[in-house]
Design a protein around this motif. Structure first.
Motif, mmCIF file in Angstrom:
data_model
loop_
_atom_site.group_PDB
_atom_site.id
_atom_site.type_symbol
_atom_site.label_atom_id
_atom_site.label_comp_id
_atom_site.label_asym_id
_atom_site.label_seq_id
_atom_site.Cartn_x
_atom_site.Cartn_y
_atom_site.Cartn_z
ATOM 1 N N ASP A 184 18.839 41.926 31.810
ATOM 2 C CA ASP A 184 19.406 40.943 30.886
ATOM 3 C C ASP A 184 20.361 41.631 29.920
ATOM 4 O OD1 ASP A 184 17.877 39.035 32.066
ATOM 5 O OD2 ASP A 184 16.271 39.096 30.569
ATOM 6 N N GLY A 185 21.357 40.880 29.482
ATOM 7 C CA GLY A 185 22.281 41.417 28.490
ATOM 8 C C GLY A 185 23.665 41.679 29.036
ATOM 9 N N VAL A 186 23.803 41.676 30.376
ATOM 10 C CA VAL A 186 25.121 41.875 30.979
ATOM 11 C C VAL A 186 25.731 40.505 31.248
ATOM 12 C CG1 VAL A 186 26.410 42.838 32.917
ATOM 13 C CG2 VAL A 186 24.391 44.031 32.039
ATOM 14 N N ILE B 201 28.104 38.057 33.105
ATOM 15 C CA ILE B 201 28.750 38.010 34.426
ATOM 16 C C ILE B 201 30.260 37.887 34.290
ATOM 17 C CG2 ILE B 201 28.533 35.500 34.678
ATOM 18 C CD1 ILE B 201 28.025 36.022 37.688
ATOM 19 N N ASN B 202 30.726 37.274 33.194
ATOM 20 C CA ASN B 202 32.175 37.125 32.998
ATOM 21 C C ASN B 202 32.863 38.476 32.823
ATOM 22 O OD1 ASN B 202 32.260 34.272 33.126
ATOM 23 N ND2 ASN B 202 31.434 34.167 31.062
ATOM 24 N N ASP B 203 32.139 39.461 32.261
ATOM 25 C CA ASP B 203 32.696 40.816 32.140
ATOM 26 C C ASP B 203 32.909 41.427 33.525
ATOM 27 O OD1 ASP B 203 32.692 40.658 29.404
ATOM 28 O OD2 ASP B 203 30.721 41.595 29.179
ATOM 29 N N LEU B 204 31.960 41.170 34.429
ATOM 30 C CA LEU B 204 32.081 41.682 35.795
ATOM 31 C C LEU B 204 33.239 41.003 36.518
ATOM 32 C CD1 LEU B 204 28.341 41.849 36.919
ATOM 33 C CD2 LEU B 204 29.765 43.683 36.024
ATOM 34 N N ILE B 205 33.366 39.692 36.325
ATOM 35 C CA ILE B 205 34.449 38.951 36.980
ATOM 36 C C ILE B 205 35.800 39.457 36.501
ATOM 37 C CG2 ILE B 205 35.542 36.683 37.181
ATOM 38 C CD1 ILE B 205 32.729 35.457 37.143
ATOM 39 N N SER B 206 35.924 39.684 35.180
ATOM 40 C CA SER B 206 37.192 40.191 34.626
ATOM 41 C C SER B 206 37.550 41.542 35.235
ATOM 42 C CB SER B 206 37.088 40.309 33.106
ATOM 43 O OG SER B 206 36.892 39.039 32.516
ATOM 44 N N ALA B 207 36.537 42.417 35.333
ATOM 45 C CA ALA B 207 36.782 43.741 35.927
ATOM 46 C C ALA B 207 37.145 43.598 37.395
ATOM 47 C CB ALA B 207 35.546 44.619 35.760
ATOM 48 N N GLY B 208 36.457 42.679 38.088
ATOM 49 C CA GLY B 208 36.735 42.459 39.510
ATOM 50 C C GLY B 208 38.138 41.945 39.759
ATOM 51 N N VAL B 209 38.657 41.134 38.847
ATOM 52 C CA VAL B 209 40.024 40.618 38.979
ATOM 53 C C VAL B 209 41.031 41.773 38.953
ATOM 54 C CG1 VAL B 209 41.824 39.288 37.798
ATOM 55 C CG2 VAL B 209 39.548 38.311 38.089
ATOM 56 N N PHE B 210 40.797 42.740 38.060
ATOM 57 C CA PHE B 210 41.693 43.909 38.018
ATOM 58 C C PHE B 210 41.574 44.724 39.300
ATOM 59 C CE2 PHE B 210 41.475 43.098 33.404
ATOM 60 C CZ PHE B 210 42.838 43.132 33.120
ATOM 61 N N GLY B 211 40.350 44.815 39.834
ATOM 62 C CA GLY B 211 40.167 45.515 41.102
ATOM 63 C C GLY B 211 40.892 44.810 42.234
ATOM 64 N N LEU B 212 40.850 43.469 42.225
ATOM 65 C CA LEU B 212 41.565 42.679 43.238
ATOM 66 C C LEU B 212 43.074 42.890 43.117
ATOM 67 C CD1 LEU B 212 41.707 40.480 45.429
ATOM 68 C CD2 LEU B 212 41.626 38.769 43.588
ATOM 69 N N MET B 213 43.560 42.921 41.880
ATOM 70 C CA MET B 213 44.994 43.121 41.650
ATOM 71 C C MET B 213 45.445 44.475 42.214
ATOM 72 S SD MET B 213 47.041 43.081 38.011
ATOM 73 C CE MET B 213 46.092 41.655 37.478
ATOM 74 N N ASP B 214 44.658 45.519 41.949
ATOM 75 C CA ASP B 214 44.990 46.853 42.474
ATOM 76 C C ASP B 214 44.973 46.862 44.003
ATOM 77 O OD1 ASP B 214 45.256 47.818 39.915
ATOM 78 O OD2 ASP B 214 43.211 48.628 39.824
ATOM 79 N N MET C 129 30.200 50.124 29.758
ATOM 80 C CA MET C 129 29.304 49.336 28.900
ATOM 81 C C MET C 129 28.051 50.118 28.552
ATOM 82 S SD MET C 129 29.659 45.713 30.918
ATOM 83 C CE MET C 129 28.261 44.949 30.119
ATOM 84 N N ASP C 130 27.560 50.909 29.493
ATOM 85 C CA ASP C 130 26.351 51.702 29.261
ATOM 86 C C ASP C 130 26.771 53.033 28.650
ATOM 87 O OD1 ASP C 130 23.897 52.837 29.209
ATOM 88 O OD2 ASP C 130 23.677 53.041 31.373
ATOM 89 N N TRP C 131 26.741 53.108 27.290
ATOM 90 C CA TRP C 131 27.226 54.300 26.600
ATOM 91 C C TRP C 131 26.231 55.440 26.597
ATOM 92 C CZ3 TRP C 131 24.372 55.831 22.386
ATOM 93 C CH2 TRP C 131 23.475 54.884 21.875
ATOM 94 N N VAL C 132 24.996 55.187 27.070
ATOM 95 C CA VAL C 132 23.984 56.259 27.106
ATOM 96 C C VAL C 132 24.215 57.109 28.351
ATOM 97 C CG1 VAL C 132 21.534 56.793 27.164
ATOM 98 C CG2 VAL C 132 22.332 54.759 25.951
ATOM 99 N N ASN D 191 25.030 42.070 20.756
ATOM 100 C CA ASN D 191 25.660 40.936 21.425
ATOM 101 C C ASN D 191 24.839 40.446 22.613
ATOM 102 O OD1 ASN D 191 27.880 39.144 21.371
ATOM 103 N ND2 ASN D 191 28.714 40.149 23.185
ATOM 104 N N LYS D 192 23.667 41.064 22.815
ATOM 105 C CA LYS D 192 22.820 40.670 23.938
ATOM 106 C C LYS D 192 22.356 39.228 23.787
ATOM 107 C CE LYS D 192 18.379 41.790 26.127
ATOM 108 N NZ LYS D 192 17.176 42.641 26.048
ATOM 109 N N LYS D 193 22.437 38.469 24.894
ATOM 110 C CA LYS D 193 22.051 37.061 24.845
ATOM 111 C C LYS D 193 20.540 36.944 24.709
ATOM 112 C CE LYS D 193 24.178 34.346 27.686
ATOM 113 N NZ LYS D 193 24.585 33.642 28.934
ATOM 114 N N TRP D 194 20.094 36.172 23.705
ATOM 115 C CA TRP D 194 18.661 35.956 23.484
ATOM 116 C C TRP D 194 18.179 34.759 24.295
ATOM 117 C CZ3 TRP D 194 14.962 38.855 21.582
ATOM 118 C CH2 TRP D 194 13.753 38.261 21.229
#
Length: 259
Positions: free
Chosen positions: A50-52, A54-67, A99-102, A160-163
């Motif tokens: 939880d906390g990720v 999906i729209n962040d993944l889609i946005s990243a995927g769009v850039f991958g598709l563009m490349d 996103m995972d800064w650790v 910003n994690k969704k509760w």
């Protein structure tokens, strides 16, 4: 109909490879393959904690598709769907890493520390002390303390994690439910005000000030004396007299509070 769509998209591909500066053609290709991005985003997202978003993944995927569209070589005879999926998923995984800064090393240390703690607890039959966990890991206590400090970073939570989701346009996030430990409880504030009114009722000005300054402002007898222009001993004497009177008054009203 399907054959016509395939022919149309092939025509777009041919036109785009002749003029890769055309944003209109590129956007037409992206619109056609966008369902691939969502499909892969949902597959990746289903395996994440939880906390990720999906729209962040889609946005990243769009850039991958563009490349992938820009780099695709039609002469190789490979289907674009086969070629682009690894790039789309790779872009999503890169986004997750940012996103995972650790760091992975920190997570590895945290895992080893927790494993040693559990083993020590199982052997001792109680929660182990720090020196016992350090001994179990075979490291000096100061090194263990350093490890423990680094591993604590793993337990930090994004604000910003969704509760939970709501019916409104805005979901409730972690930051919305964090208790403000510095904020004053309004109920407690009202209770203190009502109690002050009860306690100071029937007292003259100096007597009220002594109670307020001593119990609410936490001034010393000497400081109160300086404020009121009285000696410290006189303030102490008046305070003792006030307390005795209040005890007597509250004793008479005890049945009211018992109800």
């Amino acid at each position: 109909m399907v054959t016509r769509v395939i022919e149309d998209i092939q025509a777009v591909w041919n036109a785009y490879k002749q003029d890769q500066s055309s944003k209109a053609l590129r956007n037409r290709l992206m619109e056609n393959y966008l369902p691939l991005v969502r499909y892969n985003a949902e597959r990746v997202w289903s395996k994440l904690p939880d906390g990720v978003d999906i729209n962040d993944l889609i946005s990243a995927g769009v850039f991958g598709l563009m490349d992938a569209i820009e780099a695709f070589d039609m002469e190789r005879g490979v289907k674009f769907e086969t070629y682009c999926v690894p790039r789309i998923r790779g872009a999503m995984l890169d986004e997750l890493r940012t996103m995972d800064w650790v760091p992975r090393l920190v997570r590895s240390k945290a895992s080893k520390l927790e494993s040693a703690r559990k083993q020590a607890e199982a052997e001792l039959g109680r929660p182990p002390a720090d020196n016992e966990v350090a001994a179990k890991m075979g490291v000096p206590l100061d090194e263990y303390e350093k490890l423990k400090s680094e591993a604590s970073a793993v337990n930090l939570v994004s604000l910003n994690k969704k509760w939970y989701e709501t019916d409104s346009y805005k979901d409730v996030r972690e930051i919305d439910i964090i208790e403000d430990t510095k904020g004053e409880d309004p109920t407690l504030s009202i209770q203190k005000r009502d109690l002050m009114k009860l306690v100071t009722k029937g007292l003259n000005r100096n007597e009220r000030l002594i109670i307020i300054l001593y119990y609410y402002e936490e001034l010393t007898m000497k400081e109160i004396g300086s404020t009121l222009g009285l000696s410290e001993s006189r303030v102490s004497q008046m305070h003792s007299s006030i307390v005795n009177r209040l005890k007597e008054q509250l004793g008479r009203r005890k049945p009211e509070f018992a109800q």
